[in-house]
Design an enzyme around this catalytic site. Sequence first.
Site, mmCIF file in Angstrom:
data_model
loop_
_atom_site.group_PDB
_atom_site.id
_atom_site.type_symbol
_atom_site.label_atom_id
_atom_site.label_comp_id
_atom_site.label_asym_id
_atom_site.label_seq_id
_atom_site.Cartn_x
_atom_site.Cartn_y
_atom_site.Cartn_z
ATOM 1 N N ARG A 97 -50.232 12.410 -29.543
ATOM 2 C CA ARG A 97 -49.466 11.327 -28.927
ATOM 3 C C ARG A 97 -48.559 10.673 -29.966
ATOM 4 O O ARG A 97 -48.980 10.404 -31.093
ATOM 5 C CB ARG A 97 -50.417 10.276 -28.342
ATOM 6 C CG ARG A 97 -51.294 10.886 -27.260
ATOM 7 C CD ARG A 97 -52.171 9.867 -26.573
ATOM 8 N NE ARG A 97 -53.039 10.552 -25.616
ATOM 9 C CZ ARG A 97 -53.936 9.968 -24.836
ATOM 10 N NH1 ARG A 97 -54.072 8.645 -24.894
ATOM 11 N NH2 ARG A 97 -54.663 10.657 -24.006
ATOM 12 N N ARG A 133 -56.211 4.610 -33.549
ATOM 13 C CA ARG A 133 -54.983 5.004 -32.858
ATOM 14 C C ARG A 133 -54.192 5.935 -33.776
ATOM 15 O O ARG A 133 -53.529 5.490 -34.712
ATOM 16 C CB ARG A 133 -54.156 3.754 -32.525
ATOM 17 C CG ARG A 133 -52.963 4.009 -31.618
ATOM 18 C CD ARG A 133 -52.224 2.711 -31.293
ATOM 19 N NE ARG A 133 -53.065 1.767 -30.583
ATOM 20 C CZ ARG A 133 -53.278 1.784 -29.270
ATOM 21 N NH1 ARG A 133 -52.659 2.670 -28.524
ATOM 22 N NH2 ARG A 133 -54.064 0.895 -28.705
ATOM 23 N N GLU A 164 -61.844 0.556 -26.051
ATOM 24 C CA GLU A 164 -61.825 1.684 -25.117
ATOM 25 C C GLU A 164 -62.178 3.006 -25.811
ATOM 26 O O GLU A 164 -61.625 3.341 -26.855
ATOM 27 C CB GLU A 164 -60.429 1.794 -24.491
ATOM 28 C CG GLU A 164 -60.311 2.955 -23.526
ATOM 29 C CD GLU A 164 -58.899 3.106 -22.959
ATOM 30 O OE1 GLU A 164 -58.145 2.106 -22.962
ATOM 31 O OE2 GLU A 164 -58.555 4.221 -22.532
ATOM 32 N N SER A 223 -61.669 6.555 -20.288
ATOM 33 C CA SER A 223 -61.011 6.012 -19.108
ATOM 34 C C SER A 223 -61.186 7.047 -18.012
ATOM 35 O O SER A 223 -60.783 8.193 -18.170
ATOM 36 C CB SER A 223 -59.527 5.796 -19.423
ATOM 37 O OG SER A 223 -58.899 5.104 -18.382
ATOM 38 N N ARG A 240 -62.834 8.249 -31.931
ATOM 39 C CA ARG A 240 -63.292 6.870 -31.749
ATOM 40 C C ARG A 240 -64.811 6.805 -31.730
ATOM 41 O O ARG A 240 -65.413 5.820 -32.174
ATOM 42 C CB ARG A 240 -62.717 6.284 -30.454
ATOM 43 C CG ARG A 240 -61.235 5.972 -30.583
ATOM 44 C CD ARG A 240 -60.673 5.213 -29.405
ATOM 45 N NE ARG A 240 -59.237 4.987 -29.598
ATOM 46 C CZ ARG A 240 -58.452 4.317 -28.758
ATOM 47 N NH1 ARG A 240 -58.970 3.808 -27.647
ATOM 48 N NH2 ARG A 240 -57.177 4.157 -29.020
#
Length: 429
Positions: free
Chosen positions: A267, A282, A354, A357, A394
């Site tokens: 990403r 991130r 998070e 999801s 994560r």
Amino acid sequence: MLDLKVIRNTPDVVRKALADRQDDPGKVDRLLALDSEFRQLQVRIDGLREERNRASKTIGAIKTGKAEGDVAVLQEDMRKLGDELKTLEERQKEIELERMDPAGGVLFTIPNIPHETVPVGPDESANVEVRRWGTVPTFSFGVHSHDEVGEGLGMLDLARATKLAGARFVLQIGPLARLERALYNLMLDLHTQHGYTEVMPPAIANEETLTANGNLPKFKDQLFKLEEWPYYLIPTAEVPLTNIRRGEILDAAELPMRMTAFTPCFRSEAGAAGRDTKGIIRVHQFDKVELVKVVHPDSSYDELESMVNDAERILQTLGLPYRVVALSTGDLGFNAAKTYDIEVWFPSQNKYREISSCSNCTDFQARRGQTRFREDGQIRFPHTLNGSGLAVGRCLAAILENYQREDGSVALPEALHPYMGGLTELRRA
RNA sequence: GGAGAGGUGGCCGAGCGGCUUAAGGCAACGGUUUGCUAAACCGUCGUAGGGGCUCUACCUCUACCGGGGGUUCGAAUCCCCCCCUCUCCGCCA
């Protein structure tokens, strides 16, 4: 994309959905106006084509001596008709682009309709915590962030990762590199034990695939594109998995399909400058084990609940405290009708972050990708669901933080010991 | 990368400017026959978007033969570009 017929028949439902999402309800009326004009043109065009088809057939019959008539006159008439047809067709094509073009047609800017159980609210402040699991650890010493712990162990080297690739990349060495592998092996083992089929898809996808999934054209700036090629690095395994049966009509007996895949994810994180710059929360490249289901419309919300449970099970197995949050209408993603986020505890930040999801996209993605199924002669769209199970990086960071000790070593959750070749802790060599 | 051969309904496969409304077969579904199974026979049998209407029915039109453009009154069929598959050669983990 939504069903155009649903928008025609129940425009108020769609207007409300847009308003709840803080989107523009006027899109509905713009679309209906375009749709009406498109259909009027369709009627005229079809009529002209019908006339031409008839005349052409007559010309053929005359030429083979099966009918009488003046070929030249007919041909001249049809030439004129052809010109008129061409004008109308060009006009219709323009309207079609405004109406239905994936690269900017109004229909493709309308998000999915939120499920009735989704909390209505303007943004993430309206999200609702559904449940918590585990006990948040307390420390008798000053806790360190995961990157401090990893670098302290000499197993995480973000400075050299920057040298190799750039900012927001990760370099793990020794047991911490193995921990990454241990985690995704554990995840895949648990998911396959619970009925998911393991899949190893390409980590690159083409434009059709990304368009069907909704990543293109809207989120193009989030993707890494291969120069000189119409290919992109996948931002998640959801992209290939939901596209496997794209354009196909399945047998109802094939449902439900439950798949899990481990892939790297890429990403650009455009627009995230300054956010989470420290550590590996991130980054541009991370590993993720994904869960995707293609299911019968009648059972999709039950499947969503079980998917969340399947993702939660990983955190329970690892003994990491977390909470489950139901996203509100204002925070819901474009494709999703309902989403639960799972957030894991990060002691150094003193909050939940998070790590998964899980969404029910209902028939929204299936329609866009034309994935259908046949049941009792009827052709319908299945519902698609996707969820992280889990984001591996994560998860690794959460272990470093939650299991850290005062001396800088890190205990490893028992479930990982076999995957670590018997290693029970991370300790500086 | 080079040379050649191909891409037609769920599958096989014919068609190579108008007798195609995409033949024929297989599979599937419904029926007849049958003690049961099989076989045989009859029928149905692609997707999508419109229009009509007495609106779960029925009638009707249009588009689609890998994708896109072109020629023509008319294109599965002719021309151009692209994609994919197969065979051989080269290169290669």
